[in-house]
Motif scaffolding. Sequence first.
Motif, short mmCIF file in Angstrom:
data_model
loop_
_atom_site.label_atom_id
_atom_site.label_comp_id
_atom_site.label_asym_id
_atom_site.label_seq_id
_atom_site.Cartn_x
_atom_site.Cartn_y
_atom_site.Cartn_z
N SER A 165 -36.99 31.13 -5.76
CA SER A 165 -35.90 30.22 -5.42
C SER A 165 -34.91 30.83 -4.43
N LYS A 166 -34.88 32.17 -4.32
CA LYS A 166 -33.93 32.83 -3.42
C LYS A 166 -34.59 33.45 -2.20
N GLY A 167 -35.91 33.44 -2.16
CA GLY A 167 -36.56 34.05 -1.01
C GLY A 167 -37.96 34.54 -1.35
N MET A 168 -38.43 35.53 -0.59
CA MET A 168 -39.80 35.99 -0.70
C MET A 168 -39.87 37.49 -0.46
N VAL A 169 -40.79 38.14 -1.14
CA VAL A 169 -41.11 39.54 -0.85
C VAL A 169 -42.61 39.62 -0.59
N LEU A 170 -42.99 40.51 0.34
CA LEU A 170 -44.38 40.56 0.78
C LEU A 170 -44.83 42.01 0.88
N ASN A 171 -45.99 42.27 0.33
CA ASN A 171 -46.61 43.59 0.34
C ASN A 171 -47.74 43.57 1.37
N GLU A 172 -47.63 44.41 2.43
CA GLU A 172 -48.60 44.38 3.51
C GLU A 172 -49.71 45.42 3.30
N ASN A 173 -50.71 45.39 4.17
CA ASN A 173 -51.80 46.36 4.13
C ASN A 173 -51.33 47.74 4.57
N HIS A 174 -52.13 48.75 4.22
CA HIS A 174 -51.85 50.11 4.63
C HIS A 174 -52.80 50.54 5.75
#
Length: 214
Positions: A128-137
């Motif tokens: 509801s407040k936003g997004m977090v994203l885990n990317e590739n290494h």
Amino acid sequence: MLAFNRRFDPDAMRLKQAIEDGEVGDVRQVVITSRDPGLAPREYLRHSGGIFRDMTIHDFDTARWLLGEEPVEVMAMGNRLVDPGLEELPDYDSVMVLLRTASGKQCHINGSRQAVYGFDQRVEVFGSKGMVLNENHRPSSLRRWTSETTEAREPLLNFFLERHADSYKVELDGFLTALENNTPMPATPVDGIRALRIANCALEAAKTGRAVKI
């Protein structure tokens, strides 16, 4: 302790901490991409229990952990887009899964046994407040611009032992800390049983084409 090492990946732990700190607000959706660089040997696949129980089970555990609620319903598709010969096992090499919790939180998991560009592991948590994203290494964060390429980068790390090397160290530290301090283990056989239940239901959903209650 059950060794679901994805929980101990530093990036995944930061995602979990962001949720607990309220950065994304109420979690609404979790999106997991999980693709191996290539098919495992046929003899391994023959005894692996199938893609849902062998590979996607890590994503089921990650989904439970990040959603903060138990999934109650699953829909799944399984196809043989890499190796049609897997029908003889029988198994799939390409899957998509939808999970729903009792409160309506959603998780989408897409998995493949073959990504020609490397070990593709990404997780997105939307709230509801936003997004977090885990990317590739990658081996490095260097980018290159030339007359022939734009933003050329190093290839992805090519196997789970490279990508998740840190997670195994953190996992072992968590196990030893629990032993030394006589505190609860950070992942238990109950987590394994619940993830396996989801995997079995996902397999049923893929075979029948129907949503399955968990």
